[in-house]
Design a protein around this motif. Structure first.
Motif, PDB file in Angstrom:
ATOM      1  N   ALA A   1       0.827  -1.170  -0.212  1.00 52.17           N
ATOM      2  CA  ALA A   1       0.138   0.040   0.048  1.00 52.17           C
ATOM      3  C   ALA A   1       1.053   1.132  -0.090  1.00 52.17           C
ATOM      4  O   ALA A   1       0.941   2.004   1.060  1.00 52.17           O
ATOM      5  CB  ALA A   1      -0.802  -0.213   1.292  1.00 52.17           C
ATOM      6  N   GLN A   2       1.711   1.500  -1.072  1.00 50.47           N
ATOM      7  CA  GLN A   2       2.802   2.359  -1.087  1.00 50.47           C
ATOM      8  C   GLN A   2       2.462   3.457  -1.023  1.00 50.47           C
ATOM      9  O   GLN A   2       3.457   4.555  -0.830  1.00 50.47           O
ATOM     10  CB  GLN A   2       3.690   1.989  -2.371  1.00 50.47           C
ATOM     11  N   ASN A   3       1.067   3.940  -1.214  1.00 48.91           N
ATOM     12  CA  ASN A   3       0.787   5.417  -1.407  1.00 48.91           C
ATOM     13  C   ASN A   3       0.489   6.029   0.110  1.00 48.91           C
ATOM     14  O   ASN A   3       0.436   7.143   0.169  1.00 48.91           O
ATOM     15  CB  ASN A   3      -0.656   5.650  -2.209  1.00 48.91           C
ATOM     16  N   ARG A   4       0.611   5.154   1.029  1.00 45.30           N
ATOM     17  CA  ARG A   4       0.795   5.767   2.482  1.00 45.30           C
ATOM     18  C   ARG A   4       1.981   6.320   2.647  1.00 45.30           C
ATOM     19  O   ARG A   4       2.152   7.214   3.562  1.00 45.30           O
ATOM     20  CB  ARG A   4       0.603   4.630   3.326  1.00 45.30           C
ATOM     21  N   PHE A   5       3.160   6.077   1.921  1.00 45.79           N
ATOM     22  CA  PHE A   5       4.411   6.574   2.105  1.00 45.79           C
ATOM     23  C   PHE A   5       4.535   7.512   0.773  1.00 45.79           C
ATOM     24  O   PHE A   5       5.634   7.505   0.098  1.00 45.79           O
ATOM     25  CB  PHE A   5       5.375   5.546   1.944  1.00 45.79           C
ATOM     26  N   ARG A   6       3.621   8.453   0.820  1.00 48.42           N
ATOM     27  CA  ARG A   6       3.595   9.673  -0.081  1.00 48.42           C
ATOM     28  C   ARG A   6       3.579  11.017   0.756  1.00 48.42           C
ATOM     29  O   ARG A   6       2.806  10.991   1.908  1.00 48.42           O
ATOM     30  CB  ARG A   6       2.702   9.445  -1.146  1.00 48.42           C
TER      31      ARG A   6
ATOM     32  N   ASN B   1      -8.636  -3.822  -8.443  1.00 45.88           N
ATOM     33  CA  ASN B   1      -6.917  -3.938  -9.069  1.00 45.88           C
ATOM     34  C   ASN B   1      -6.432  -2.611  -9.496  1.00 45.88           C
ATOM     35  O   ASN B   1      -5.334  -2.248  -9.386  1.00 45.88           O
ATOM     36  CB  ASN B   1      -7.142  -4.657 -10.304  1.00 45.88           C
ATOM     37  N   HIS B   2      -7.523  -1.192  -9.471  1.00 45.70           N
ATOM     38  CA  HIS B   2      -6.956  -0.129  -9.584  1.00 45.70           C
ATOM     39  C   HIS B   2      -7.470   0.701  -8.033  1.00 45.70           C
ATOM     40  O   HIS B   2      -6.510   1.505  -7.687  1.00 45.70           O
ATOM     41  CB  HIS B   2      -7.627   0.428 -10.742  1.00 45.70           C
ATOM     42  N   ALA B   3      -8.696   0.625  -7.903  1.00 42.18           N
ATOM     43  CA  ALA B   3      -8.875   1.446  -6.688  1.00 42.18           C
ATOM     44  C   ALA B   3      -8.352   1.062  -5.276  1.00 42.18           C
ATOM     45  O   ALA B   3      -8.758   1.782  -4.425  1.00 42.18           O
ATOM     46  CB  ALA B   3     -10.620   1.714  -6.838  1.00 42.18           C
ATOM     47  N   ILE B   4      -8.129  -0.366  -5.331  1.00 48.46           N
ATOM     48  CA  ILE B   4      -7.426  -0.799  -4.148  1.00 48.46           C
ATOM     49  C   ILE B   4      -6.708   0.123  -3.361  1.00 48.46           C
ATOM     50  O   ILE B   4      -6.713   0.404  -1.881  1.00 48.46           O
ATOM     51  CB  ILE B   4      -6.786  -1.951  -4.206  1.00 48.46           C
ATOM     52  N   HIS B   5      -5.786   0.979  -3.945  1.00 54.43           N
ATOM     53  CA  HIS B   5      -4.769   1.952  -3.452  1.00 54.43           C
ATOM     54  C   HIS B   5      -5.816   3.145  -2.750  1.00 54.43           C
ATOM     55  O   HIS B   5      -5.574   3.418  -1.404  1.00 54.43           O
ATOM     56  CB  HIS B   5      -4.268   2.609  -4.516  1.00 54.43           C
TER      57      HIS B   5
ATOM     58  N   ILE C   1       2.282   2.718 -17.558  1.00 52.74           N
ATOM     59  CA  ILE C   1       2.048   3.959 -17.046  1.00 52.74           C
ATOM     60  C   ILE C   1       1.134   3.995 -15.921  1.00 52.74           C
ATOM     61  O   ILE C   1       0.256   3.338 -15.925  1.00 52.74           O
ATOM     62  CB  ILE C   1       1.468   4.775 -18.450  1.00 52.74           C
ATOM     63  N   VAL C   2       1.677   4.726 -15.072  1.00 58.44           N
ATOM     64  CA  VAL C   2       0.712   4.913 -13.693  1.00 58.44           C
ATOM     65  C   VAL C   2       0.207   6.004 -13.549  1.00 58.44           C
ATOM     66  O   VAL C   2      -0.273   6.304 -12.334  1.00 58.44           O
ATOM     67  CB  VAL C   2       1.881   4.501 -12.738  1.00 58.44           C
ATOM     68  N   GLY C   3       0.090   7.104 -14.569  1.00 59.68           N
ATOM     69  CA  GLY C   3      -0.629   8.202 -14.521  1.00 59.68           C
ATOM     70  C   GLY C   3       0.318   9.394 -13.994  1.00 59.68           C
ATOM     71  O   GLY C   3       1.301   9.289 -13.739  1.00 59.68           O
ATOM     72  N   ALA C   4      -0.432  10.459 -13.409  1.00 58.88           N
ATOM     73  CA  ALA C   4       0.144  11.901 -13.374  1.00 58.88           C
ATOM     74  C   ALA C   4       0.768  11.490 -11.651  1.00 58.88           C
ATOM     75  O   ALA C   4       0.395  10.425 -11.159  1.00 58.88           O
ATOM     76  CB  ALA C   4      -0.778  13.070 -13.019  1.00 58.88           C
ATOM     77  N   SER C   5       1.590  12.404 -11.470  1.00 58.66           N
ATOM     78  CA  SER C   5       2.486  12.319  -9.982  1.00 58.66           C
ATOM     79  C   SER C   5       1.430  12.481  -8.999  1.00 58.66           C
ATOM     80  O   SER C   5       2.278  11.912  -7.907  1.00 58.66           O
ATOM     81  CB  SER C   5       3.663  13.291 -10.306  1.00 58.66           C
ATOM     82  N   THR C   6       0.571  13.092  -9.045  1.00 58.92           N
ATOM     83  CA  THR C   6      -0.390  13.268  -7.892  1.00 58.92           C
ATOM     84  C   THR C   6      -1.220  12.010  -7.748  1.00 58.92           C
ATOM     85  O   THR C   6      -2.127  11.867  -6.780  1.00 58.92           O
ATOM     86  CB  THR C   6      -1.350  14.516  -8.063  1.00 58.92           C
ATOM     87  N   SER C   7      -1.321  11.147  -8.638  1.00 59.58           N
ATOM     88  CA  SER C   7      -2.146   9.966  -8.575  1.00 59.58           C
ATOM     89  C   SER C   7      -1.595   8.691  -7.977  1.00 59.58           C
ATOM     90  O   SER C   7      -0.467   8.536  -7.758  1.00 59.58           O
ATOM     91  CB  SER C   7      -2.758   9.626  -9.873  1.00 59.58           C
ATOM     92  N   ALA C   8      -2.408   7.735  -7.416  1.00 58.61           N
ATOM     93  CA  ALA C   8      -1.905   6.679  -6.889  1.00 58.61           C
ATOM     94  C   ALA C   8      -1.529   5.453  -7.706  1.00 58.61           C
ATOM     95  O   ALA C   8      -2.187   5.131  -8.533  1.00 58.61           O
ATOM     96  CB  ALA C   8      -3.116   6.055  -6.118  1.00 58.61           C
ATOM     97  N   SER C   9      -0.432   5.262  -7.756  1.00 55.11           N
ATOM     98  CA  SER C   9       0.165   4.415  -8.820  1.00 55.11           C
ATOM     99  C   SER C   9      -0.293   2.909  -8.608  1.00 55.11           C
ATOM    100  O   SER C   9      -0.747   2.516  -7.816  1.00 55.11           O
ATOM    101  CB  SER C   9       1.848   4.262  -8.719  1.00 55.11           C
TER     102      SER C   9
END
Length: 389
Positions: free
Chosen positions: A124-129, A181-185, A379-387
């Motif tokens: 859940a790597q987006n907690r580390f942002r 598989n996408h919104a799980i983040h 491609i994981v989207g913009a830098s502000t989005s959850a990869s």
């Protein structure tokens, strides 16, 4: 020095490889396994400095290597069996999202972790942002008061060919569509920020991908106390504009960072200019945030390495991974059965078990193509989005 193995040599494995390389004094990648012939060897050719060994059977890697930690970056349907095998083999595990397609499998993974005493962490790597950490700090500060409404837009866009990859596009192999598989983040972030909702209702659709059984769009409504949250999960949104907006009793905050705070006139209408003092206080809180030393996968893998070293629980454990799958499962149950679902889901619930979703979910369309490899960059989207992978 931790000896590290990686299972799965697809695109997301590169994020794990780069993350481990950020800690050269504490770990070394010694093996990579992938069941597709030659794939692990090809991955090692791209990372010539690793000096690792390639395997085509993960269990052979387990038997022949003295591993301390393994990253599992395979399709979701294989997560449970591999995690259980390696935990029982005495290896600490970090497994990619989603933890598994069913709660039954999640609980088997957690049971194996408890029996082994090893570390289990679910990505859940987006907690580390830093932007997400600021949002969490603002919520926890109490400055915005009780939450009235939460809006989460997990907006992605994928073309038809995305679902041609062999494991994508079916309920059995992928476990679900964009919700899982996408919104799980964003679902994990929702739980991190707000905790578990009490009720869920939802609708599912396949709006643009007539080569996949699974949904490419879902809209869910979650109940939190007196308030509500709405979650859009999508791979049909052009621009991939993702946002988390939290409307509190006293103020609104969001990611990307923005603050607004109203004050009432005697008649209840808002005062022009709003509560500038509270806006300034929240902005000061954001500016005072100390940047994280490592972000994304490196942040989480660094935490797992420290947890093994210090013999503590990781920041994100199996229960966290299970909680996200539980909310996804509730969204699917609500959308398929057309009902309001109460949480938590009990083991007696049919949707707890493996196989129920594949049996009951609609096939919006049938999968038309199945290729073993897809070329090109993930491609994981913009830098502000959850990869996402």
């Amino acid at each position: 020095m931790l000896r590290v193995g990686i299972i799965g040599a697809g695109g997301i494995s590169d994020a794990h490889i780069q993350a481990y390389l950020a800690f050269p004094e504490e770990c070394e990648i010694v093996a990579i396994a992938d069941i597709v012939p030659g794939r692990a060897a090809s991955k090692l050719e791209l990372h010539e400095t690793l000096g690792a060994k390639a395997y085509e059977d993960p269990l052979q890697m387990l038997a022949q290597e003295q591993l301390d930690l393994v990253s599992i970056t395979t399709p979701p349907s294989s997560h449970a069996s591999l995690t259980v095998a390696f935990l029982r083999g005495g290896v600490n595990v970090i497994v990619e999202k989603p933890m598994a397609p069913s709660l039954e499998e999640c609980d088997a993974m957690i049971a194996a972790q408890r029996e082994s005493g090893k570390v289990l962490s679910v990505v859940a790597q987006n907690r580390f942002r830093d932007d997400m950490a600021i949002l969490k700090e603002a919520v926890d500060s109490g400055l915005i008061g009780s939450v009235s409404h939460l809006r989460i837009d997990s907006a992605w866009w994928r073309g038809l060919a995305y679902y041609d990859l062999w494991w994508r596009g079916t309920w059995e192999s992928e476990g679900g569509g964009c919700t899982l598989n996408h919104a799980i983040h964003h679902i994990d972030l929702t739980l991190w920020l707000m905790g578990r909702p009490s009720q869920v209702t939802a609708m599912l659709a396949n709006a643009q991908h007539d080569n996949a059984e699974v949904e490419d769009l879902s809209v869910a409504v979650l109940r939190y106390g007196r308030g509500l949250a709405q979650l859009t999960s999508s791979v049909v949104h052009h621009g991939e504009e993702q946002e988390i907006v939290i409307q509190g009793e006293f103020a609104r905050i969001s990611q990307p960072w923005q603050v607004a705070a109203e004050l009432p006139r005697p008649n209840g209408f808002p005062v022009a200019g709003g509560n500038t003092a509270l806006v300034n206080e929240l902005n000061a809180l954001a500016e005072a945030h100390a940047p994280l030393p490592h972000r994304g996968h490196a942040g989480q893998i660094g935490d797992v390495i420290a947890a093994i070293r210090d013999q503590r629980e990781p920041a994100i454990d199996g229960d966290d991974g299970r909680n996200a799958v539980e909310l996804v499962t509730a969204i699917y149950k609500a959308g398929i059965e057309g009902e309001i679902v109460d949480l938590p889901l009990a083991p007696e619930d049919p949707y707890y078990r493996s196989g129920t979703l594949a049996q009951r979910a609609p096939h919006f369309y049938e999968k038309r193509a199945s290729v073993t490899e897809q070329s090109g960059e993930i491609i994981v989207g913009a830098s502000t989005s959850a990869s996402n992978d």
